[in-house]
Design an enzyme around this catalytic site. Structure first.
Site, PDB file in Angstrom:
ATOM      1  N   LEU A   1       0.850  -1.192   0.000  1.00 15.83           N
ATOM      2  CA  LEU A   1       0.000   0.000   0.000  1.00 15.83           C
ATOM      3  C   LEU A   1       0.883   1.239   0.000  1.00 15.83           C
ATOM      4  CD1 LEU A   1      -2.648  -0.872   2.770  1.00 15.83           C
ATOM      5  CD2 LEU A   1      -3.033  -0.855   0.308  1.00 15.83           C
ATOM      6  N   HIS A   2       0.554   2.209  -0.856  1.00 17.08           N
ATOM      7  CA  HIS A   2       1.302   3.462  -0.800  1.00 17.08           C
ATOM      8  C   HIS A   2       0.509   4.672  -1.290  1.00 17.08           C
ATOM      9  CE1 HIS A   2       1.822   2.537  -5.061  1.00 17.08           C
ATOM     10  NE2 HIS A   2       2.156   3.798  -5.255  1.00 17.08           N
ATOM     11  N   ARG A   3      -0.633   4.450  -1.938  1.00 13.37           N
ATOM     12  CA  ARG A   3      -1.357   5.583  -2.513  1.00 13.37           C
ATOM     13  C   ARG A   3      -2.062   6.399  -1.428  1.00 13.37           C
ATOM     14  NH1 ARG A   3      -1.086   5.556  -7.864  1.00 13.37           N
ATOM     15  NH2 ARG A   3      -0.539   3.569  -8.845  1.00 13.37           N
TER      16      ARG A   3
END
Length: 366
Positions: A209-211
């Site tokens: 996850l990074h957005r």
């Protein structure tokens, strides 16, 4: 002599560039006058990008690193443009090749066109329709000034045609990321460390996850993590943590015996984990491509995707960013009822060869 300048700004770009370098080398070995210059803009500093990284991909170190990392998006774009302009003046090619949708793609395309150097875009034409994504802006601007487009899907072709691009400038060649995946698959290796020693194939999940839509709001990220841990049937969840996400996770204190936070992994190690996973949960577009080709169930925590072929023909499903929607998808993976990879046209490991053949045809050879 055909001279090509290849642009990369972040680790995934090198995965896309590597097979193109190999295809150029194939032409060189057969006696053709074709040369390339590999430019690393320095957009992302990645401590995993050591000499070993380039050795694994079987490509030489970049000819130059513009060192344009850090700062805001505007500062970074400007720094890349200033550095790349000097590079082009000193080493003017016949054509500049950009890949993907990072800031470097946009910045180098603009710089080249202003110096009247032709630009070709590998992965041209893909669209999410989401203008809140910086990548979507990069794609649209790059494609508006590109001379020739190398596309990954029939939908990308249609997007370009709708934008008024003539058919002879659109080349449906496939996906160079998959060229790298297929060539590197025999070299995948289990990461070392206690967490990985007892791992059973098909008995754990990989999470990335990074957005901003998923990680910036602490309460939502906490709810997402809880939904994942609740829905993965007590299996280990392996989470290589992006530095941006690590800070937020530290604040909310999500801990669980089945949840394993990992340092960023090498390409060969990460894809080993994906290949043998029960399923992948991600908000990364590239991972959906790789998981699909390896026939691993994939859940995308986004409201849109620029890679719909991974849903239509791959193993990907678009879940959205609402954590409450995860449960039925995870149940389907655990029950073994997930759809199978159908095969995506031209994703066959030979995309780079097609690209270089076309470049030679368009821009000439001696």
């Amino acid at each position: 002599m055909l001279q090509i300048t290849l642009i990369a700004g972040a680790r995934p770009n090198f995965m896309k560039i590597a097979p193109i370098i190999h295809a150029i080398q194939g032409w060189q070995k057969s006696g053709h006058s074709i040369q390339y210059r590999l430019v690393h803009t320095g957009q992302h500093y990645d401590r995993k990008m050591s000499g070993d990284f380039f050795e694994q991909l079987d490509i030489p170190d970049p000819d130059v690193n513009l060192g344009a990392g850090g700062g805001s998006q505007a500062e970074q774009t400007a720094a890349i443009m200033v550095g790349f302009e000097k590079e082009l003046v000193a080493n003017r090619p016949d054509v500049v090749l950009v890949v993907g949708d990072v800031t470097s793609t946009l910045a180098c395309s603009i710089t080249a066109k202003k110096l009247l150097v032709p630009v070709v875009h590998v992965e041209g034409g893909i669209r999410s329709g989401d203008l809140s994504m910086p990548e979507e802006i990069n794609r649209m601007v790059t494609d508006s000034i590109t001379d020739h487009f190398f596309t990954t899907s029939a939908l990308a072709n249609e997007n370009l045609k709708k934008a008024g691009v003539e058919g002879h400038r659109i080349h449906f060649v496939g996906n160079t990321m998959i060229d790298t995946l297929l060539s590197q698959q025999p070299k995948f290796k289990r990461p070392s460390g206690e967490v990985f020693n007892g791992l059973q194939a098909n008995a754990y999940f990989v999470l990335t996850l990074h957005r901003p839509a998923n990680v910036d709001e602490e309460a939502k990220l906490k709810a997402t993590m809880e939904a994942i841990l609740e829905g993965t049937g007590g299996m280990p969840v392996l989470f290589p943590v992006h530095p941006r996400t690590a800070k937020i996770l530290k604040n909310i204190g999500v801990q669980h015996p089945n949840l394993h936070y990992l340092e960023p992994l090498s390409y060969l190690e990460f894809n080993y984990l994906v290949k043998h996973a029960k399923g992948v949960i991600t908000d990364s577009g590239g991972i959906t491509e790789e998981a699909s080709v390896m026939n691993v169930p994939c859940l995308t925590l986004r409201d849109n995707t620029e890679r719909p072929e991974t849903i239509e023909l791959g193993t990907n499903e678009l879940v959205g960013t609402d954590p409450s929607k995860l449960k039925p998808y995870l149940e389907k993976i655990l029950s073994g009822e997930w759809k199978q990879y159908q095969g995506i046209p031209q994703w066959d490991g030979h995309t780079a060869e097609r690209i270089v053949n076309i470049l030679v045809e368009i821009y000439g050879q001696s």
